[in-house]
Scaffold this motif. Structure first.
Motif: not given
Length: 311
Positions: A70-74, A152-154, A173-180
């Motif tokens: 699992v790769v975390l993207v801040h 922003e990572g999303t 992908v499990f997106n936290l607070a995505p900003i599409y």
């Protein structure tokens, strides 16, 4: 929501019916800090190489139960160390966890902003994520990874998957607070700039200091290109975690997008009393349990008010 619960039921059934095998060595159990102040301290005081607790162990060998790292993207102004809950939780449950730090301008090196990521253009950060994932796959021998991007990572993850080859090596992908669709949080400033006709020099000035900030605005080329590309790659599975307590992705529904390969979860539909905000969802027990279930580890989903609502 129906797709999420059916996926959870399938995971529970698989665990119950799985044949017994030799027990793997239990990972060292690390403290899991469900605390927004702990996140702030971790992100602000971290030093390179910005390793989170339990993460970036380049000798980690994925298990048969969890074959995909699992790769975390801040998010914006963060770094790879700012995961005091999700990283040790995944580690404690037997996952190989890795956390990228991206988007740092060359001029930041050695200065007060040396650990403040996400400021460079998202198009460049996407390539940094591509290279980091390639390193993870090479070190672990895995064929694919799962991603846990936040804020922003999303957008970085979405571009990586659609533009920079991520669709071939990302399973879900499990997106936290995505900003599409971008965020309108800066609307008063943006509207004033357009009203005065000075938007171009302002955006040009930001290009060398925080292009990542501009790239999250609905008027940005980055958001327009993402929307035109359809946001999702059909071969990747997406779960979007949104919260009505989000004061940074405005409106929070800018992270909602339907597709056959996407599940949208509004936190308050799972736990009506939990109004964790944009930052505190990364250290929230309910969100963490939803993430584990999505990645294939069935756990009970707790429900309690957030100690830091709307934060």
């Amino acid at each position: 929501m129906r797709r999420f619960w059916s996926r959870l039921g399938f995971a529970l059934t698989a665990v119950l019916l799985a044949p017994a095998g030799p027990a793997a060595a239990a990972p060292e159990q690390l403290p899991v800090e469900y605390s927004a102040p702990a996140f702030a301290v971790a992100a602000l005081t971290a030093k390179a190489p910005f390793n989170p607790p339990g993460g970036n162990d380049w000798s980690c060998v994925p298990s048969a139960d969890h074959p995909q790292p699992v790769v975390l993207v801040h998010g914006i102004l963060g770094n790879g160390a700012g995961w005091p809950a999700m990283s040790p939780l995944l580690h404690n449950n037997g996952y190989c966890v890795f956390s990228v730090t991206y988007g740092i301008y060359p001029w930041q090196a050695g200065g007060a902003l040396a650990g403040t990521g996400g400021m460079a253009p998202i198009a460049e950060s996407s390539k940094e994520l591509r290279d980091f994932v390639a390193r993870v796959l090479d070190a672990t021998g895995a064929e694919k990874v799962d991603l846990l991007p936040w804020s922003e990572g999303t957008l970085v993850a979405a571009r990586y998957i659609l533009v920079d080859g991520g669709a071939e090596v990302v399973d879900q992908v499990f997106n936290l607070a995505p900003i599409y669709a971008g965020t309108d949080v800066a609307d008063p400033i943006v509207n004033a700039a357009y009203g005065l006709g000075i938007q171009d020099p302002i955006f040009t000035a930001l290009r060398g200091t925080c292009q990542g900030c501009v790239d999250m605005l609905p008027v940005s080329d980055n958001i327009r290109e993402l929307q035109a590309a359809g946001v999702y790659a059909p071969e990747v599975r997406y779960t979007n975690l949104l919260t009505r307590g989000d004061l940074e992705v405005v409106p929070y529904t800018n992270g909602y997008r339907e597709a056959p390969n996407a599940t949208n979860i509004v936190l308050q539909d799972v736990c009506p009393v939990n109004f964790a905000g944009h930052n505190s969802i990364s250290v929230d027990p309910t969100v963490a349990a939803l993430m584990l279930n999505t990645f294939g580890t069935p756990v009970e989903i707790p429900c309690a008010p957030s100690p830091t609502p709307y934060v």
